[in-house]
Enzyme design. Structure first.
Site: not given
Length: 395
Positions: A210, A208, A127
């Protein structure tokens, strides 16, 4: 002093949004912005969120500050949702943050406090905001191979070879599920191998997550995360509620720091509280409180899970439809990986020039690296995208 400021590079996705809005063509498709959309192009407010908001409106008596770490019910609910019983609760320090991005930023601050010489390893690609934040903070980074542009699959052999360069105290940033921007995910055996490498090198995982619930389901999407945190003595997990609860603008996220020894959890918790205080004092509460209410109420949780599953299956159906359309148009399975990828995104392996041609000739808007948002499609626009891809793929 302020006259010395220099212009900052524009965000590529925001630039794409502006271009899309300015395009006068009626038949145009926005696949750049990373938000979930239903078949009508709307990012809906989920039923359980609406119900929880009504309850909160009827019962809330104050808008005073919460604690520095936010609502304890939110932290407890997210710990159970993401980690399950992978580690004892008394080994987990947690603090609410302004969205998943806030959790990522706090995690980077935390590791720099613990090790000023830290290097953070990121997947190639990752990202973009991961790298942008690290660069802004002046934290050294290294890339590990992840995505093979030829096969559009994970280059796990390359990843393993690159992680051999880890040194003790380094942090390896992993995507828990639904890898952004590629949609290509590690398998559970691969997560296990990564955990073994991290332990052998004395490195720490930072995960991470999400998009839990957008891939193979809530439990399956957390399986890799749970194995890593159970196998590694220390770990960090940054979780977002933006996508799976549909509360993008409410900015609800959480950072969890898992300790090797429960006796050290209080120090970690105090450090998370301190970081919140230095950066924004008290975290946003509204979205986090709604999530906490939903996860603590059996009826609300069941309805949320049902709607989330509808969203997940809808995206899978679009993936399968697009893969089949491309199979018909190209006479090959070259794009079959689209049906195998998971989450909101996939990366097509097209060149920036081909992506630009799709925008110019077909009104298809996606990021230059050919990442597209599956949730930006519907049954009617899938054939449009397939034709555009097939057309530029011949050039």
């Amino acid at each position: 002093m302020l006259k010395e400021l220099q212009p900052q590079p524009k965000d590529k996705i925001l630039m794409l949004m502006e271009m899309f809005k300015a395009d006068p063509r009626e038949q145009k498709v926005d696949l750049g912005v990373g938000v979930y959309k239903d078949a009508n192009g709307v990012t809906p407010v989920m039923r359980a969120i609406k119900a929880a908001e009504k309850q909160l409106w009827e019962t809330e008596t104050t808008k005073s500050y919460t604690g520095l770490a936010g609502d304890p019910a939110f932290a407890a609910g997210m710990r159970e949702l993401v980690l399950g019983d992978a580690v004892p609760a008394d080994r987990v320090a947690a603090a609410a943050t302004p969205g998943g991005t806030g959790a990522v930023r706090q995690a980077f601050d935390l590791v720099r406090m613990a090790n000023p010489d830290v290097t953070v390893w990121v997947s190639a690609p990752t990202w973009p905001n991961h790298v942008s934040i690290l660069k802004h903070m002046g934290i050294p980074t290294r890339e590990y191979r992840y995505f093979d542009d030829e096969t559009c699959a994970v280059d796990f052999d390359g990843m393993v070879a690159d992680l051999d360069g880890l040194k003790a105290g380094d942090v390896v940033l992993l995507h828990g599920c639904c890898h952004n921007p590629t949609g290509a995910n590690l398998t559970l055996p691969e997560f296990k191998k990564v955990a073994e490498i991290l332990n052998a090198k004395g490195a720490i995982p930072m995960i991470d997550i999400a998009y839990q619930g957008f891939g193979d389901g809530l439990e399956a999407d957390a399986a890799g995360v749970r194995h890593v945190v159970s196998a590694c003595p220390e770990s960090l997990v940054a979780a977002s509620c933006s996508k799976n609860f549909g509360i993008y603008r409410e900015r609800a996220g959480v950072l969890m720091a898992i300790q090797e020894d429960a006796a050290k959890t209080a120090v970690a918790q105090g450090t998370l509280n301190h970081l919140n205080r230095q950066n924004f004092s008290f975290p946003p509460d509204h979205g986090a409180r709604l999530v906490g209410m939903i996860l603590a109420d059996d009826a609300l949780k069941a309805d949320w899970m049902a709607e989330l599953e509808e969203m997940r299956l809808g995206m899978l159906k679009l993936r399968e439809q697009l893969a089949e359309e491309l199979r018909k148009l190209t006479g090959s399975d070259r794009f079959g990986f689209i049906a195998q990828h998971r989450g909101m995104f996939s990366r097509l392996g097209l060149t920036p020039e081909q992506v630009e041609k799709m925008r110019e000739d077909h009104g298809i808007y996606m990021v230059g690296d050919s990442r597209f948002n599956v949730a930006g499609l519907n049954e009617k626009t899938v054939p449009l995208l397939a034709k555009a891809i097939a057309a530029v793929d011949k050039v």
